[in-house]
Write a protein that holds these residues in place. Sequence first.
Motif, PDB file in Angstrom:
ATOM      1  N   GLU A  41       0.834  -1.206   0.000  1.00  0.00           N
ATOM      2  CA  GLU A  41       0.000   0.000   0.000  1.00  0.00           C
ATOM      3  C   GLU A  41       0.868   1.254   0.000  1.00  0.00           C
ATOM      4  OE1 GLU A  41      -2.730  -0.036   3.237  1.00  0.00           O
ATOM      5  OE2 GLU A  41      -3.660  -1.934   2.611  1.00  0.00           O
ATOM      6  N   TYR A  42       1.937   1.226   0.773  1.00  0.00           N
ATOM      7  CA  TYR A  42       2.828   2.379   0.822  1.00  0.00           C
ATOM      8  C   TYR A  42       3.518   2.583  -0.526  1.00  0.00           C
ATOM      9  CZ  TYR A  42       6.784   5.361   1.929  1.00  0.00           C
ATOM     10  OH  TYR A  42       7.711   6.372   1.918  1.00  0.00           O
ATOM     11  N   SER A  43       3.917   1.495  -1.166  1.00  0.00           N
ATOM     12  CA  SER A  43       4.585   1.602  -2.467  1.00  0.00           C
ATOM     13  C   SER A  43       3.665   2.219  -3.512  1.00  0.00           C
ATOM     14  CB  SER A  43       5.035   0.228  -2.952  1.00  0.00           C
ATOM     15  OG  SER A  43       5.990  -0.304  -2.083  1.00  0.00           O
ATOM     16  N   ALA A  44       2.383   1.876  -3.452  1.00  0.00           N
ATOM     17  CA  ALA A  44       1.427   2.396  -4.426  1.00  0.00           C
ATOM     18  C   ALA A  44       1.170   3.888  -4.207  1.00  0.00           C
ATOM     19  CB  ALA A  44       0.115   1.631  -4.330  1.00  0.00           C
ATOM     20  N   ASP A  45       1.131   4.320  -2.944  1.00  0.00           N
ATOM     21  CA  ASP A  45       0.830   5.718  -2.636  1.00  0.00           C
ATOM     22  C   ASP A  45       1.611   6.123  -1.386  1.00  0.00           C
ATOM     23  OD1 ASP A  45      -0.362   8.229  -2.525  1.00  0.00           O
ATOM     24  OD2 ASP A  45      -2.064   7.490  -1.349  1.00  0.00           O
ATOM     25  N   PRO A  46       2.877   6.572  -1.563  1.00  0.00           N
ATOM     26  CA  PRO A  46       3.701   6.883  -0.385  1.00  0.00           C
ATOM     27  C   PRO A  46       3.231   8.145   0.346  1.00  0.00           C
ATOM     28  CG  PRO A  46       5.013   6.926  -2.427  1.00  0.00           C
ATOM     29  CD  PRO A  46       3.589   6.717  -2.801  1.00  0.00           C
ATOM     30  N   THR A  47       2.710   7.949   1.543  1.00  0.00           N
ATOM     31  CA  THR A  47       2.325   9.057   2.405  1.00  0.00           C
ATOM     32  C   THR A  47       2.936   8.804   3.785  1.00  0.00           C
ATOM     33  OG1 THR A  47       0.308   7.987   3.165  1.00  0.00           O
ATOM     34  CG2 THR A  47       0.116   9.359   1.194  1.00  0.00           C
ATOM     35  N   PRO A  48       3.123   9.867   4.562  1.00  0.00           N
ATOM     36  CA  PRO A  48       3.681   9.675   5.913  1.00  0.00           C
ATOM     37  C   PRO A  48       2.820   8.782   6.805  1.00  0.00           C
ATOM     38  CG  PRO A  48       3.763  11.990   5.290  1.00  0.00           C
ATOM     39  CD  PRO A  48       2.980  11.281   4.226  1.00  0.00           C
ATOM     40  N   GLU A  49       1.495   8.852   6.625  1.00  0.00           N
ATOM     41  CA  GLU A  49       0.614   8.012   7.440  1.00  0.00           C
ATOM     42  C   GLU A  49       0.822   6.538   7.120  1.00  0.00           C
ATOM     43  OE1 GLU A  49      -0.704  10.534   5.464  1.00  0.00           O
ATOM     44  OE2 GLU A  49      -0.780  12.019   7.081  1.00  0.00           O
ATOM     45  N   LYS A  50       0.951   6.227   5.840  1.00  0.00           N
ATOM     46  CA  LYS A  50       1.157   4.829   5.444  1.00  0.00           C
ATOM     47  C   LYS A  50       2.537   4.338   5.873  1.00  0.00           C
ATOM     48  CE  LYS A  50      -2.203   4.683   1.782  1.00  0.00           C
ATOM     49  NZ  LYS A  50      -2.510   4.429   0.391  1.00  0.00           N
ATOM     50  N   LEU A  51       3.517   5.235   5.868  1.00  0.00           N
ATOM     51  CA  LEU A  51       4.848   4.852   6.343  1.00  0.00           C
ATOM     52  C   LEU A  51       4.808   4.555   7.844  1.00  0.00           C
ATOM     53  CD1 LEU A  51       7.815   4.421   5.686  1.00  0.00           C
ATOM     54  CD2 LEU A  51       8.199   6.843   6.157  1.00  0.00           C
ATOM     55  N   ALA A  52       4.044   5.338   8.586  1.00  0.00           N
ATOM     56  CA  ALA A  52       3.894   5.073  10.018  1.00  0.00           C
ATOM     57  C   ALA A  52       3.213   3.730  10.249  1.00  0.00           C
ATOM     58  CB  ALA A  52       3.094   6.196  10.670  1.00  0.00           C
ATOM     59  N   ALA A  53       2.220   3.408   9.413  1.00  0.00           N
ATOM     60  CA  ALA A  53       1.540   2.118   9.523  1.00  0.00           C
ATOM     61  C   ALA A  53       2.504   0.974   9.226  1.00  0.00           C
ATOM     62  CB  ALA A  53       0.345   2.065   8.575  1.00  0.00           C
ATOM     63  N   VAL A  54       3.385   1.171   8.252  1.00  0.00           N
ATOM     64  CA  VAL A  54       4.384   0.154   7.917  1.00  0.00           C
ATOM     65  C   VAL A  54       5.300  -0.085   9.110  1.00  0.00           C
ATOM     66  CG1 VAL A  54       6.442  -0.278   6.521  1.00  0.00           C
ATOM     67  CG2 VAL A  54       4.352   0.516   5.422  1.00  0.00           C
ATOM     68  N   HIS A  55       5.779   0.985   9.720  1.00  0.00           N
ATOM     69  CA  HIS A  55       6.677   0.841  10.864  1.00  0.00           C
ATOM     70  C   HIS A  55       5.964   0.184  12.050  1.00  0.00           C
ATOM     71  CE1 HIS A  55      10.282   2.635   9.334  1.00  0.00           C
ATOM     72  NE2 HIS A  55       9.614   3.702   8.900  1.00  0.00           N
ATOM     73  N   GLN A  56       4.705   0.516  12.250  1.00  0.00           N
ATOM     74  CA  GLN A  56       3.946  -0.092  13.337  1.00  0.00           C
ATOM     75  C   GLN A  56       3.789  -1.589  13.108  1.00  0.00           C
ATOM     76  OE1 GLN A  56      -0.125   1.059  13.607  1.00  0.00           O
ATOM     77  NE2 GLN A  56      -0.402   0.215  15.643  1.00  0.00           N
ATOM     78  N   ARG A  57       3.464  -1.977  11.884  1.00  0.00           N
ATOM     79  CA  ARG A  57       3.305  -3.405  11.571  1.00  0.00           C
ATOM     80  C   ARG A  57       4.640  -4.133  11.678  1.00  0.00           C
ATOM     81  NH1 ARG A  57      -1.268  -3.222   7.593  1.00  0.00           N
ATOM     82  NH2 ARG A  57      -2.939  -2.507   8.946  1.00  0.00           N
ATOM     83  N   LEU A  58       5.723  -3.455  11.300  1.00  0.00           N
ATOM     84  CA  LEU A  58       7.051  -4.069  11.429  1.00  0.00           C
ATOM     85  C   LEU A  58       7.363  -4.326  12.900  1.00  0.00           C
ATOM     86  CD1 LEU A  58       9.705  -4.962  10.065  1.00  0.00           C
ATOM     87  CD2 LEU A  58      10.514  -2.628  10.361  1.00  0.00           C
ATOM     88  N   ASN A  59       7.065  -3.358  13.762  1.00  0.00           N
ATOM     89  CA  ASN A  59       7.311  -3.527  15.193  1.00  0.00           C
ATOM     90  C   ASN A  59       6.489  -4.675  15.771  1.00  0.00           C
ATOM     91  OD1 ASN A  59       9.156  -1.467  15.283  1.00  0.00           O
ATOM     92  ND2 ASN A  59       7.663   0.079  15.890  1.00  0.00           N
ATOM     93  N   LEU A  60       5.235  -4.802  15.337  1.00  0.00           N
ATOM     94  CA  LEU A  60       4.403  -5.899  15.821  1.00  0.00           C
ATOM     95  C   LEU A  60       4.959  -7.252  15.380  1.00  0.00           C
ATOM     96  CD1 LEU A  60       0.820  -4.464  15.186  1.00  0.00           C
ATOM     97  CD2 LEU A  60       1.931  -4.834  17.385  1.00  0.00           C
ATOM     98  N   ALA A  61       5.399  -7.317  14.122  1.00  0.00           N
ATOM     99  CA  ALA A  61       5.959  -8.573  13.616  1.00  0.00           C
ATOM    100  C   ALA A  61       7.247  -8.923  14.353  1.00  0.00           C
ATOM    101  CB  ALA A  61       6.210  -8.460  12.114  1.00  0.00           C
ATOM    102  N   PHE A  62       8.123  -7.933  14.562  1.00  0.00           N
ATOM    103  CA  PHE A  62       9.370  -8.169  15.290  1.00  0.00           C
ATOM    104  C   PHE A  62       9.076  -8.664  16.707  1.00  0.00           C
ATOM    105  CE2 PHE A  62      13.081  -5.637  13.308  1.00  0.00           C
ATOM    106  CZ  PHE A  62      12.853  -6.244  12.093  1.00  0.00           C
TER     107      PHE A  62
END
Length: 98
Positions: A41-62
């Motif tokens: 989703e971030y790759s399709a439409d890079p926005t700061p909100e989507k980047l924050a969502a990516v980092h949040q999901r990365l933290n949950l996975a880690f």
Amino acid sequence: MANIKSAAKRAQIAERNRLRNKAYRSAVRTLIKNYLNAISEYSADPTPEKLAAVHQRLNLAFSKIDKAVKRGVLHRNTGARRKARLTRILNKTLQPAA
């Protein structure tokens, strides 16, 4: 079915542990899938909100990978490899296209 009482108990414990391990593995796979969806989703439409969502999901996975390693569901090297792959995907996504 086991004839010896201790063997029956070991079989019961093994089944309990198998179900617990299965739940951890499933949760790790689900969180990784959610992370990869957020990356796309971030790759399709890079926005700061989507980047924050990516980092949040990365933290949950880690976090879930680390807990699975701590409880012996995943081997230490397997957890490290999965985390490295997730990080590599993020870094590749964040690099500007040259």
